[in-house]
Design a protein around this motif. Structure first.
Motif, PDB file in Angstrom:
ATOM      1  N   UNK A   1       3.089  -5.493  10.983  1.00  0.00           N
ATOM      2  CA  UNK A   1       3.827  -6.696  10.642  1.00  0.00           C
ATOM      3  C   UNK A   1       5.305  -6.374  10.738  1.00  0.00           C
ATOM      4  N   UNK A   2       6.094  -7.338  11.187  1.00  0.00           N
ATOM      5  CA  UNK A   2       7.537  -7.131  11.259  1.00  0.00           C
ATOM      6  C   UNK A   2       8.100  -7.049   9.850  1.00  0.00           C
ATOM      7  N   UNK A   3       8.937  -6.047   9.625  1.00  0.00           N
ATOM      8  CA  UNK A   3       9.531  -5.862   8.293  1.00  0.00           C
ATOM      9  C   UNK A   3      10.651  -6.871   8.091  1.00  0.00           C
TER      10      UNK A   3
ATOM     11  N   UNK B   1       0.835  -1.193   0.000  1.00  0.00           N
ATOM     12  CA  UNK B   1       0.000   0.000   0.000  1.00  0.00           C
ATOM     13  C   UNK B   1       0.870   1.243   0.000  1.00  0.00           C
ATOM     14  N   UNK B   2       1.948   1.214   0.799  1.00  0.00           N
ATOM     15  CA  UNK B   2       2.905   2.316   0.817  1.00  0.00           C
ATOM     16  C   UNK B   2       4.101   1.952  -0.043  1.00  0.00           C
ATOM     17  N   UNK B   3       4.726   2.966  -0.612  1.00  0.00           N
ATOM     18  CA  UNK B   3       5.901   2.722  -1.440  1.00  0.00           C
ATOM     19  C   UNK B   3       7.088   2.266  -0.593  1.00  0.00           C
ATOM     20  N   UNK B   4       7.214   2.796   0.597  1.00  0.00           N
ATOM     21  CA  UNK B   4       8.304   2.425   1.497  1.00  0.00           C
ATOM     22  C   UNK B   4       7.938   1.103   2.181  1.00  0.00           C
ATOM     23  N   UNK B   5       8.735   0.055   1.984  1.00  0.00           N
ATOM     24  CA  UNK B   5       8.374  -1.237   2.577  1.00  0.00           C
ATOM     25  C   UNK B   5       8.389  -1.222   4.106  1.00  0.00           C
ATOM     26  N   UNK B   6       9.247  -0.399   4.719  1.00  0.00           N
ATOM     27  CA  UNK B   6       9.302  -0.321   6.177  1.00  0.00           C
ATOM     28  C   UNK B   6       8.014   0.304   6.703  1.00  0.00           C
ATOM     29  N   UNK B   7       7.581   1.412   6.069  1.00  0.00           N
ATOM     30  CA  UNK B   7       6.343   2.067   6.484  1.00  0.00           C
ATOM     31  C   UNK B   7       5.142   1.174   6.208  1.00  0.00           C
ATOM     32  N   UNK B   8       5.186   0.419   5.122  1.00  0.00           N
ATOM     33  CA  UNK B   8       4.097  -0.493   4.779  1.00  0.00           C
ATOM     34  C   UNK B   8       3.957  -1.569   5.851  1.00  0.00           C
ATOM     35  N   UNK B   9       5.065  -2.147   6.263  1.00  0.00           N
ATOM     36  CA  UNK B   9       5.019  -3.179   7.297  1.00  0.00           C
ATOM     37  C   UNK B   9       4.558  -2.599   8.628  1.00  0.00           C
ATOM     38  N   UNK B  10       4.985  -1.385   8.939  1.00  0.00           N
ATOM     39  CA  UNK B  10       4.602  -0.741  10.189  1.00  0.00           C
ATOM     40  C   UNK B  10       3.101  -0.448  10.189  1.00  0.00           C
TER      41      UNK B  10
END
Length: 173
Positions: A73-75, A60-69
């Motif tokens: 979910x743990x990135x 949903x978010x371009x940044x995978x870290x922000x998406x997991x947060x």
């Protein structure tokens, strides 16, 4: 994640059920959305808190870290995951290789011990043959000496005197 929508307040109607229109199904207004709540404040605005029924989709978010947060979910970095998987595979293969090497070393050591034992047995049989031959020669010599002892006692004394001369440089045969 809360979404606040500000809209001007509507006057509440006395009729609880809206009139069904032709485009909507008959039970459309029966089930109120459970995820949305409306707060009407005294200043004439209403706030609507909406909570999504489903989680945000992955990516949903371009940044995978922000998406997991955002999805709680743990990135996990895919490259890091593949690297760890690769390392674990290599570790397993290394362990298997070391086990095979240890087994080969053990087999080689056992074969070498067996060869050494076979060689020792061959040498012992050779020693036994030499001892038997020596015994046979000693018996034969004793028989010959008994027959010659009577005839050559003078020669024995001469040979014996040769051994008594310790200053002699001759090789004694």
């Amino acid at each position: 994640m809360k979404v606040i929508i500000l809209r001007p307040a509507k006057k509440p109607s006395t009729d609880c059920s809206p009139a069904p229109s032709g485009d909507l199904p008959a039970d459309f207004f029966d089930n109120a959305p459970a995820a949305a709540s409306v707060d009407i404040e005294g200043d004439g605005t209403e706030q609507m808190d909406t909570k999504p029924d489903a989680e945000l989709p992955e990516g949903f978010f371009d940044d995978p870290v922000a998406d997991a947060k955002a999805r709680n979910v743990e990135y996990v970095d895919k490259d890091e995951f593949e690297w760890e998987k690769f390392q674990s595979e290599i570790k397993q293969e290394t362990h298997i290789s070391e086990q095979i090497t240890a087994d080969d070393d053990f087999v080689a050591t056992e074969e070498r011990h067996i060869e050494e034992i076979d060689e020792q047995l061959a040498q012992w049989s050779r020693v036994n043959n030499i001892v038997q031959r020596k015994e046979e020669l000693m018996k034969h010599k004793m028989e010959v000496d008994d027959t010659q002892e009577d005839s050559s006692s003078d020669t024995d004394d001469l040979e014996f005197n040769q051994f008594l001369n310790w200053r002699s440089k001759k090789v004694i045969k």
